[in-house]
Scaffold this motif. Structure first.
Motif, short mmCIF file in Angstrom:
data_model
loop_
_atom_site.label_atom_id
_atom_site.label_comp_id
_atom_site.label_asym_id
_atom_site.label_seq_id
_atom_site.Cartn_x
_atom_site.Cartn_y
_atom_site.Cartn_z
N VAL A 170 -5.93 -4.78 -9.08
CA VAL A 170 -6.39 -3.92 -7.86
C VAL A 170 -5.18 -2.90 -7.86
CG1 VAL A 170 -6.26 -3.99 -5.46
CG2 VAL A 170 -7.51 -5.52 -6.55
N LYS A 171 -3.97 -2.95 -8.11
CA LYS A 171 -2.99 -2.22 -8.27
C LYS A 171 -3.45 -0.84 -9.32
CE LYS A 171 1.09 -4.48 -6.83
NZ LYS A 171 2.20 -5.20 -7.28
N HIS A 172 -3.81 -1.47 -10.52
CA HIS A 172 -4.25 -0.50 -11.53
C HIS A 172 -5.62 0.47 -10.99
CE1 HIS A 172 -5.25 1.26 -15.35
NE2 HIS A 172 -6.37 0.60 -15.18
N SER A 173 -6.35 -0.41 -10.32
CA SER A 173 -7.45 0.70 -9.66
C SER A 173 -7.07 1.64 -8.70
CB SER A 173 -8.42 -0.33 -8.99
OG SER A 173 -9.46 0.39 -8.51
N LEU A 174 -6.05 1.09 -8.03
CA LEU A 174 -5.43 2.02 -6.86
C LEU A 174 -4.83 3.28 -7.40
CD1 LEU A 174 -4.49 2.60 -3.79
CD2 LEU A 174 -2.50 1.31 -4.39
N VAL A 175 -4.13 3.06 -8.50
CA VAL A 175 -3.44 4.11 -9.15
C VAL A 175 -4.43 4.86 -9.85
CG1 VAL A 175 -2.17 4.83 -11.45
CG2 VAL A 175 -1.30 2.85 -9.81
N LYS A 176 -5.55 4.46 -10.44
CA LYS A 176 -6.70 5.38 -11.07
C LYS A 176 -7.35 6.19 -10.11
CE LYS A 176 -10.80 4.09 -12.10
NZ LYS A 176 -11.92 3.32 -12.30
N HIS A 177 -7.69 5.60 -8.84
CA HIS A 177 -8.22 6.38 -7.88
C HIS A 177 -7.42 7.42 -7.17
CE1 HIS A 177 -12.10 4.01 -7.74
NE2 HIS A 177 -11.53 2.99 -7.51
N LYS A 178 -6.28 7.13 -7.02
CA LYS A 178 -5.29 7.96 -6.59
C LYS A 178 -5.03 9.27 -7.52
CE LYS A 178 -1.99 9.77 -3.81
NZ LYS A 178 -2.46 10.70 -3.15
N GLU A 179 -5.07 8.99 -8.77
CA GLU A 179 -4.95 10.12 -9.69
C GLU A 179 -6.11 10.93 -9.89
OE1 GLU A 179 -3.89 8.10 -13.34
OE2 GLU A 179 -1.80 8.16 -12.94
#
Length: 187
Positions: free
Chosen positions: A159-168
């Motif tokens: 989920v953290k990886h997904s958060l970073v991806k969506h933020k970028e």
């Protein structure tokens, strides 16, 4: 910035629209020139001169109307052709406007979608961090097996990886939208 303001800003500053307007202006001028050739041409010549003898001043006025009778069909055909070219350029301008408007609206929707996905991922990270702490305490007391703690930690990292991806993705799309619309960072 609303979506309609974004579209109007993009339409004002787009180089593609400016090029289409320039082409339309050129074709309009050519069309008007073709119309001018269709009308009869009036001409007038005035000649004056000094002479010796009884009359000391002599003037001639020559007027005329010129209409090429045998070129009438050619002039009409050229007028129609230039009118069609002018209409084509008007349609190309409208097409360029609609394409730009569509691109801005799609980009705006993508920015909003990524913003919402980022917000959802942030909420999920907060929930999973609390859950992870609770499961670590329970597995430390040996109430739950270590495997459950590992599963939750693994899901938290995803989920953290997904958060970073969506933020970028959100940051990138927002930058592209700002450049397309022509607004700065603070606007």
């Amino acid at each position: 910035l609303s979506i309609n303001e974004a579209v109007s800003n993009a339409l004002k500053d787009a180089s593609e629209i400016k090029r289409a307007l320039a082409r339309l202006g050129k074709e309009e001028a050519l069309y008007k020139g073709t119309l001018a050739e269709f009308f009869p041409k009036l001409k007038a010549d005035v000649q004056a001169g000094a002479a010796t003898g009884e009359r000391r001043f002599l003037a001639y006025l020559d007027t005329g109307i010129e209409q090429p009778i045998f070129q009438g069909g050619k002039a009409v055909a050229e007028k129609r052709r230039q009118s069609a070219v002018y209409e084509i350029e008007k349609l190309r301008l409208e097409e360029a406007k609609l394409d730009l408007e569509l691109a801005v609206r799609v980009l705006y929707a993508q920015v909003l979608a990524e913003k919402e996905l980022t917000r959802i991922a942030q909420g999920e990270v907060k929930e999973l961090m609390a859950e992870c702490e609770r499961i670590k305490k329970l597995s430390g007391k040996e109430i739950l097996p270590r495997l459950e703690a590992f599963k939750v930690e693994s899901h938290l990292e995803n989920v953290k990886h997904s958060l970073v991806k969506h933020k970028e993705t959100y940051d990138y799309l927002l930058t592209v939208l700002r450049e397309t619309v022509g607004i700065g960072e603070g606007e």
